[in-house]
Design an enzyme around this catalytic site. Structure first.
Site, PDB file in Angstrom:
ATOM      1  N   ILE A 140       0.911  -1.146   0.000  1.00  0.00           N
ATOM      2  CA  ILE A 140       0.000   0.000   0.000  1.00  0.00           C
ATOM      3  C   ILE A 140       0.952   1.198   0.000  1.00  0.00           C
ATOM      4  O   ILE A 140       1.589   1.496   1.000  1.00  0.00           O
ATOM      5  CB  ILE A 140      -0.943   0.001   1.214  1.00  0.00           C
ATOM      6  CG1 ILE A 140      -1.879  -1.200   1.115  1.00  0.00           C
ATOM      7  CG2 ILE A 140      -1.729   1.311   1.258  1.00  0.00           C
ATOM      8  CD1 ILE A 140      -2.891  -1.305   2.214  1.00  0.00           C
ATOM      9  N   PRO A 141       1.080   1.838  -1.165  1.00  0.00           N
ATOM     10  CA  PRO A 141       2.210   2.742  -1.419  1.00  0.00           C
ATOM     11  C   PRO A 141       2.134   4.113  -0.755  1.00  0.00           C
ATOM     12  O   PRO A 141       2.052   5.145  -1.427  1.00  0.00           O
ATOM     13  CB  PRO A 141       2.206   2.850  -2.945  1.00  0.00           C
ATOM     14  CG  PRO A 141       0.768   2.702  -3.311  1.00  0.00           C
ATOM     15  CD  PRO A 141       0.212   1.695  -2.338  1.00  0.00           C
ATOM     16  N   CYS A 142       2.212   4.139   0.566  1.00  0.00           N
ATOM     17  CA  CYS A 142       2.204   5.416   1.272  1.00  0.00           C
ATOM     18  C   CYS A 142       3.473   6.222   0.982  1.00  0.00           C
ATOM     19  O   CYS A 142       3.499   7.430   1.186  1.00  0.00           O
ATOM     20  CB  CYS A 142       1.989   5.216   2.763  1.00  0.00           C
ATOM     21  SG  CYS A 142       3.121   4.080   3.559  1.00  0.00           S
ATOM     22  N   HIS A 143       4.499   5.555   0.439  1.00  0.00           N
ATOM     23  CA  HIS A 143       5.717   6.289   0.072  1.00  0.00           C
ATOM     24  C   HIS A 143       5.458   7.254  -1.084  1.00  0.00           C
ATOM     25  O   HIS A 143       6.243   8.151  -1.316  1.00  0.00           O
ATOM     26  CB  HIS A 143       6.853   5.311  -0.285  1.00  0.00           C
ATOM     27  CG  HIS A 143       6.555   4.421  -1.450  1.00  0.00           C
ATOM     28  ND1 HIS A 143       5.846   3.236  -1.307  1.00  0.00           N
ATOM     29  CD2 HIS A 143       6.857   4.532  -2.766  1.00  0.00           C
ATOM     30  CE1 HIS A 143       5.726   2.658  -2.491  1.00  0.00           C
ATOM     31  NE2 HIS A 143       6.328   3.434  -3.394  1.00  0.00           N
ATOM     32  N   ARG A 144       4.347   7.097  -1.788  1.00  0.00           N
ATOM     33  CA  ARG A 144       4.012   7.965  -2.922  1.00  0.00           C
ATOM     34  C   ARG A 144       3.303   9.243  -2.490  1.00  0.00           C
ATOM     35  O   ARG A 144       2.917  10.048  -3.329  1.00  0.00           O
ATOM     36  CB  ARG A 144       3.142   7.205  -3.933  1.00  0.00           C
ATOM     37  CG  ARG A 144       3.868   6.038  -4.569  1.00  0.00           C
ATOM     38  CD  ARG A 144       2.994   5.290  -5.557  1.00  0.00           C
ATOM     39  NE  ARG A 144       3.667   4.060  -5.976  1.00  0.00           N
ATOM     40  CZ  ARG A 144       3.041   2.982  -6.415  1.00  0.00           C
ATOM     41  NH1 ARG A 144       1.721   2.968  -6.519  1.00  0.00           N
ATOM     42  NH2 ARG A 144       3.727   1.904  -6.753  1.00  0.00           N
TER      43      ARG A 144
END
Length: 179
Positions: A140-144
């Site tokens: 779940i790409p919270c780094h984006r």
């Protein structure tokens, strides 16, 4: 059949370069991806807080499909994850995490963008808190998610991990031909 209260949380450690990352899953799917190079205690504390009645058992073969997809992503050969996730959170958190999944590979969105996507434009701070509670980094790409001005902001895995993941996606996108 396992019930939510007595599920086993199986775990393994993924090694990629100088990174080690603990992952965990239940029969329903991936439930945890840890921060880079953090001790096993980070996973133990998460399980104790979020799944206190679950046994925590090392099971490398069982987690291999999850580890394989994460490794492919880290090697720049996978843009999308097909694995199921077993997420526990409030309805608001679940909505935020689903919105994060809509951010395309190699792109970023702001906290304000996420608040607008979930139709809660005044909840930017709450969106930030929900993002910080994301239990499955990378998938779940919270780094984006970046600041409104494009600046890098906090990340549970640390800013060096966030920077590395964003750089990986930018590099992989440069090699993709569109149209």
């Amino acid at each position: 059949m396992e019930t939510k209260s007595d599920q086993t949380v199986r775990w393994s450690m993924l090694r990629h370069g100088d990174w080690t990352i603990y992952l965990a899953a239940t029969a329903a799917g991936l439930c945890y991806v840890g921060s880079v190079n953090q001790p096993f205690a980070e996973l133990e504390a998460w399980v104790e807080k979020h799944r206190p009645h679950n046994a925590l058992v090392q099971d490398d073969p069982w987690l291999k499909p999850f580890a394989t997809e994460l490794m492919e992503y880290l090697q720049g050969t996978r843009e999308h994850f097909s694995m199921d996730c077993d997420l526990s959170g409030t309805p608001f958190q679940l909505a935020v995490w689903e919105a994060l999944r809509q951010i395309p590979y190699g792109q970023t969105a702001s906290y304000t963008d996420i608040a607008n996507i979930i139709e809660k434009p005044a909840a930017v701070r709450a969106v930030g808190a929900a993002i910080g509670a994301n239990p499955v980094l990378i998938t779940i790409p919270c780094h984006r998610v970046v600041g409104k001005n494009g600046s890098l902001t906090g990340y549970r895995g640390g800013l060096p991990m966030k920077t590395t993941l964003l750089d990986l996606e930018k590099k992989a996108n440069r090699g993709v031909k569109h149209g």
